[in-house]
Scaffold this motif. Structure first.
Motif: not given
Length: 314
Positions: A88-117
């Protein structure tokens, strides 16, 4: 399956995965990803690239990295190999993205996140983004076969000169980009367009770094108003393969958009690339930018894939 910090891994760990990714970029986009891959591997060895890797039976089978730009985070890439090891490669992609997104949203001072895949068709990896409150914009990857394309339109104007890009065009081009994208849909997707300093960073990334190919000054042009001695339009191109060009930027000041300057700048780049025996020209455009989409279609560009841009505002 484990999801681990990307900085635990060296270039030797990531190289087989990136070799697979190079093949996918070449097959789907006619894009030579080797320069970007080499840059990622160098960062991996210095342990400074933030992100996550998916590990299955001791081997890295996927990764996603991100970068910080002041108060903004940008998802740089997401790739999971589909070489038969994963059910299930899609499940792996989703797990990786959730880790990245949560890390960015919880990073001090980060007010915006952008992505183009670009490697992912629209909707394929949207769930982690929409679940975390991101806005979604569809974008088109369009291509024009240069050998078989329509005739290049000619341009003649008594008060506008189209000439090649020069190194001293940086500052006026940044000012032009800022004015051209004021209130534009693309300034919602990329906030660099909203300020002079941001536009300068955008230009520096295009011209100095290989993320969008190798900048090709020979096929990049500016439109100059002769009497005012001001820049009113610009097109920037890069080489993404030895015989493939990619338009990284084309814009015209609002007051000059009824004079077919965008078409003329594209014609200048297309003509130059044809003379140099390039096979293909590609570009990306936001689907909602209907005026630009219609222009590209009229010039012979066809949509090869539809992908998503995501934006989160904290």
């Amino acid at each position: 399956m484990e999801i681990l910090d990307l900085r635990h891994f060296s270039s030797a760990d990531l190289r087989p995965l990136l070799e697979d990714e190079i093949e996918v970029w070449a097959r789907l986009l006619s894009w030579d990803y080797r320069a970007s891959s080499d840059m990622i591997l160098r960062y991996a060895d210095t342990k400074v690239l933030p992100g996550y890797a998916a590990v299955e039976r001791g081997s890295v089978c996927g990764y996603s990295f991100f970068v910080y730009e002041g108060s903004k985070g940008v998802v740089g890439d997401l790739f999971v190999t589909n070489g038969g090891r994963l059910a299930q490669p899609r499940e792996v992609e989703n797990r990786l993205l959730m880790h990245v997104i949560e890390t960015l949203q919880q990073s001090p001072g980060i007010q915006r996140v952008e992505a183009q895949l670009l490697l992912h068709e629209t909707g394929e990896v949207s769930e982690p983004f929409t679940r975390q409150g991101f806005q979604q914009h569809q974008r088109l990857f369009m291509v024009l076969p240069l050998a078989a394309g329509p005739p290049v339109p000619t341009f003649s104007s008594p008060d506008i000169e189209i000439r090649r890009w020069h190194e001293h065009d940086y500052q006026p081009a940044a000012g032009l980009i800022t004015l051209a994208y004021r209130g534009h849909i693309d300034s919602q997707i990329n906030d660099q367009y909203r300020s002079l300093s941001g536009s300068l960073r955008f230009l520096n990334n295009i011209v100095r770094f290989p993320g969008c190919g190798t900048f090709d000054a020979e096929s990049s042009f500016v439109a100059i108003h002769k009497r005012a001695h001001t820049m009113v339009g610009v097109i920037l191109c890069s080489r993404v393969r030895h015989d493939v060009g990619h338009v990284t930027q084309v814009c015209v000041l609002p007051d000059f958009r009824s004079r077919r300057l965008g078409e003329s700048l594209l014609a200048a780049s297309m003509g130059n690339l044809r003379q140099r025996k390039f096979a293909l020209l590609s570009l990306t455009v936001t689907k909602g930018n209907t005026r630009a989409v219609e222009l590209y279609k009229r010039l012979g560009f066809e949509t090869k894939r539809v992908f998503d841009a995501f934006v989160w505002k904290g």
